[in-house]
Design a protein around this motif. Sequence first.
Motif, mmCIF file in Angstrom:
data_model
loop_
_atom_site.group_PDB
_atom_site.id
_atom_site.type_symbol
_atom_site.label_atom_id
_atom_site.label_comp_id
_atom_site.label_asym_id
_atom_site.label_seq_id
_atom_site.Cartn_x
_atom_site.Cartn_y
_atom_site.Cartn_z
ATOM 1 N N ALA A 6 0.843 -1.191 0.000
ATOM 2 C CA ALA A 6 0.000 0.000 0.000
ATOM 3 C C ALA A 6 0.879 1.242 0.000
ATOM 4 O O ALA A 6 1.995 1.236 0.486
ATOM 5 C CB ALA A 6 -0.915 0.003 1.229
ATOM 6 N N ARG A 7 0.358 2.297 -0.552
ATOM 7 C CA ARG A 7 1.135 3.520 -0.671
ATOM 8 C C ARG A 7 1.042 4.384 0.582
ATOM 9 O O ARG A 7 1.946 5.153 0.893
ATOM 10 C CB ARG A 7 0.649 4.323 -1.879
ATOM 11 C CG ARG A 7 0.872 3.600 -3.212
ATOM 12 C CD ARG A 7 0.319 4.424 -4.360
ATOM 13 N NE ARG A 7 0.536 3.757 -5.640
ATOM 14 C CZ ARG A 7 0.100 4.251 -6.804
ATOM 15 N NH1 ARG A 7 -0.567 5.393 -6.834
ATOM 16 N NH2 ARG A 7 0.321 3.587 -7.922
ATOM 17 N N ASP A 8 -0.096 4.306 1.288
ATOM 18 C CA ASP A 8 -0.322 5.243 2.381
ATOM 19 C C ASP A 8 0.221 4.772 3.714
ATOM 20 O O ASP A 8 0.275 5.525 4.664
ATOM 21 C CB ASP A 8 -1.821 5.547 2.509
ATOM 22 C CG ASP A 8 -2.648 4.295 2.730
ATOM 23 O OD1 ASP A 8 -3.757 4.399 3.283
ATOM 24 O OD2 ASP A 8 -2.190 3.209 2.333
ATOM 25 N N ASP A 59 -0.446 -5.083 8.902
ATOM 26 C CA ASP A 59 -0.577 -3.626 8.886
ATOM 27 C C ASP A 59 -0.220 -3.169 10.304
ATOM 28 O O ASP A 59 -1.062 -3.194 11.206
ATOM 29 C CB ASP A 59 -1.997 -3.226 8.514
ATOM 30 C CG ASP A 59 -2.149 -1.727 8.306
ATOM 31 O OD1 ASP A 59 -1.234 -0.981 8.689
ATOM 32 O OD2 ASP A 59 -3.185 -1.308 7.768
ATOM 33 N N HIS A 96 -9.415 -4.416 4.542
ATOM 34 C CA HIS A 96 -8.295 -4.286 3.604
ATOM 35 C C HIS A 96 -8.600 -4.929 2.254
ATOM 36 O O HIS A 96 -7.687 -5.341 1.535
ATOM 37 C CB HIS A 96 -7.038 -4.900 4.220
ATOM 38 C CG HIS A 96 -6.435 -4.055 5.306
ATOM 39 N ND1 HIS A 96 -7.079 -3.814 6.497
ATOM 40 C CD2 HIS A 96 -5.253 -3.381 5.358
ATOM 41 C CE1 HIS A 96 -6.314 -3.046 7.262
ATOM 42 N NE2 HIS A 96 -5.207 -2.771 6.593
ATOM 43 N N ARG A 97 -9.863 -4.983 1.892
ATOM 44 C CA ARG A 97 -10.231 -5.530 0.588
ATOM 45 C C ARG A 97 -9.858 -4.550 -0.519
ATOM 46 O O ARG A 97 -9.699 -3.352 -0.297
ATOM 47 C CB ARG A 97 -11.729 -5.820 0.558
ATOM 48 C CG ARG A 97 -12.158 -6.939 1.514
ATOM 49 C CD ARG A 97 -13.634 -7.235 1.350
ATOM 50 N NE ARG A 97 -13.931 -7.715 0.000
ATOM 51 C CZ ARG A 97 -15.152 -7.730 -0.542
ATOM 52 N NH1 ARG A 97 -16.180 -7.259 0.150
ATOM 53 N NH2 ARG A 97 -15.342 -8.183 -1.753
ATOM 54 N N ARG A 98 -9.746 -5.109 -1.729
ATOM 55 C CA ARG A 98 -9.508 -4.349 -2.959
ATOM 56 C C ARG A 98 -8.215 -3.530 -2.901
ATOM 57 O O ARG A 98 -8.109 -2.451 -3.457
ATOM 58 C CB ARG A 98 -10.696 -3.427 -3.276
ATOM 59 C CG ARG A 98 -12.012 -4.182 -3.469
ATOM 60 C CD ARG A 98 -13.141 -3.250 -3.856
ATOM 61 N NE ARG A 98 -14.377 -4.003 -3.997
ATOM 62 C CZ ARG A 98 -15.227 -4.214 -2.988
ATOM 63 N NH1 ARG A 98 -14.980 -3.721 -1.790
ATOM 64 N NH2 ARG A 98 -16.337 -4.907 -3.191
ATOM 65 N N ARG A 99 -7.228 -4.078 -2.213
ATOM 66 C CA ARG A 99 -5.935 -3.414 -2.149
ATOM 67 C C ARG A 99 -4.817 -4.322 -2.641
ATOM 68 O O ARG A 99 -3.640 -4.048 -2.429
ATOM 69 C CB ARG A 99 -5.662 -2.957 -0.709
ATOM 70 C CG ARG A 99 -6.627 -1.849 -0.269
ATOM 71 C CD ARG A 99 -6.516 -1.523 1.200
ATOM 72 N NE ARG A 99 -5.170 -1.110 1.576
ATOM 73 C CZ ARG A 99 -4.841 -0.731 2.820
ATOM 74 N NH1 ARG A 99 -5.759 -0.723 3.769
ATOM 75 N NH2 ARG A 99 -3.615 -0.368 3.100
ATOM 76 N N GLY A 100 -5.188 -5.442 -3.280
ATOM 77 C CA GLY A 100 -4.188 -6.315 -3.869
ATOM 78 C C GLY A 100 -3.571 -7.310 -2.918
ATOM 79 O O GLY A 100 -2.609 -7.993 -3.290
ATOM 80 N N LEU A 101 -4.114 -7.449 -1.700
ATOM 81 C CA LEU A 101 -3.503 -8.373 -0.743
ATOM 82 C C LEU A 101 -3.594 -9.820 -1.203
ATOM 83 O O LEU A 101 -2.614 -10.571 -1.138
ATOM 84 C CB LEU A 101 -4.155 -8.216 0.643
ATOM 85 C CG LEU A 101 -3.578 -7.155 1.563
ATOM 86 C CD1 LEU A 101 -3.775 -5.762 0.996
ATOM 87 C CD2 LEU A 101 -4.203 -7.253 2.959
#
Length: 417
Positions: A6-8, A59, A96-101
Amino acid sequence: MGTDLARDRAVELRALRRDELDVWYDNLLRAFGGVPESPDERELWFSLIEIDRSIGVWDGDACVGTAGAFSFRLTVPGGASVPAAGVTMVGVAATHRRRGLLTSMMRRQLDDVRAWGWPLAVLTASEPAIYGRFGYGAATFHTNAEIDTTRVRLSVPPGTDDVRLRYAAPADVLAETEALYARHVPLRPGMLARQPGWERLGLLDPESGRSGASPLQCVLAERDGQRVGFVRFRVKPDWEPAGPKGVVVLEHLEALDAAVHASLWRFLFDIDLTSTIDARRRPVDEGWQHLVSDLRRCRLVVRDSLHVRLVELGAALEARTYQAPVDVVFEVEDDFCPWNAGRWRLTGDAKGASCVRTQDAADLALSVRELGSAYLGGVSLVSLAAAGRVRELRQGALTEASVAFGSPVAPWLPHGF
């Protein structure tokens, strides 16, 4: 090394450590609804989890993604027992869905499986639509049945009355029942050789999982002093004004021949105060379907079971045999594992096979997902072609390959993981 997802904020994918197992597992349970497991269930799965083959996404201090793999050996057509990664315990936190995990975990996991030198990865899918994009194809199916034993009768073969049945405590005869299971493993594609500890799965019996049924019961079948079969089951009592309507819940049945098979099914049909057999996860070609008087009153439902992913395509296709001679060139698409993409020549028969890269013209075009579906012999390439998922480039190649890939018995996964 960790992977930034994630970027943030720093979201890290890394191998699981033993001191993180409780947190990791709790995240998995939450991803599947958050219902607590019994202490026996948790203890069993903790004993089976392979820490060095498990990964997590973190995270900060919070575990937000899980995935693991079991070290299995899978029976393939021809009877060989092939190393396979049993992909399991995959979950992503709802926050944390839709974040490429998930994609990142699948990427890491398949790279690891390849590094371990295993040609196959397999899984059972809680949501089948998820895994096709990672190259998994549904390769085995099972039958669920609800049999109305008040209206369905059995016609049993000669020798059925020569089989003697007796009750036994499931734990007391575990060695005998496991030996009977092991005799069947090489005979049917899709079956898993029991690794140490996995025999306990069949005895797992938390009250919370019985839905009002009895504790697990077991009956052994014997003939001429030899153990030749067994059945594990529960009975769920129920009543209506007209009388009893209990349910027999079939958990596991193994039989060495047709007469033993019929004797165990007849026993289930004849249990007092019951009117239904609830049979789950049975082979689609199991013989009882030809003993019943009315298959329509058995309410059959077929479901997908084991999904197969060819990790090393050449090694996987060489690991099995083929029921008819085959010489075919595949043009394979595999975006997720590009080392499998390209043209492969498969030559083989009932004695063995070779699968190597080639520059020759392709006979069939398909993706690795279709090869995974067809791999154990339960899904025909012809049926996949009818759905537009296999293209025939040389006339006759489709029939040749489809016949060769078939299996005389339907592949079957007897239990989940």
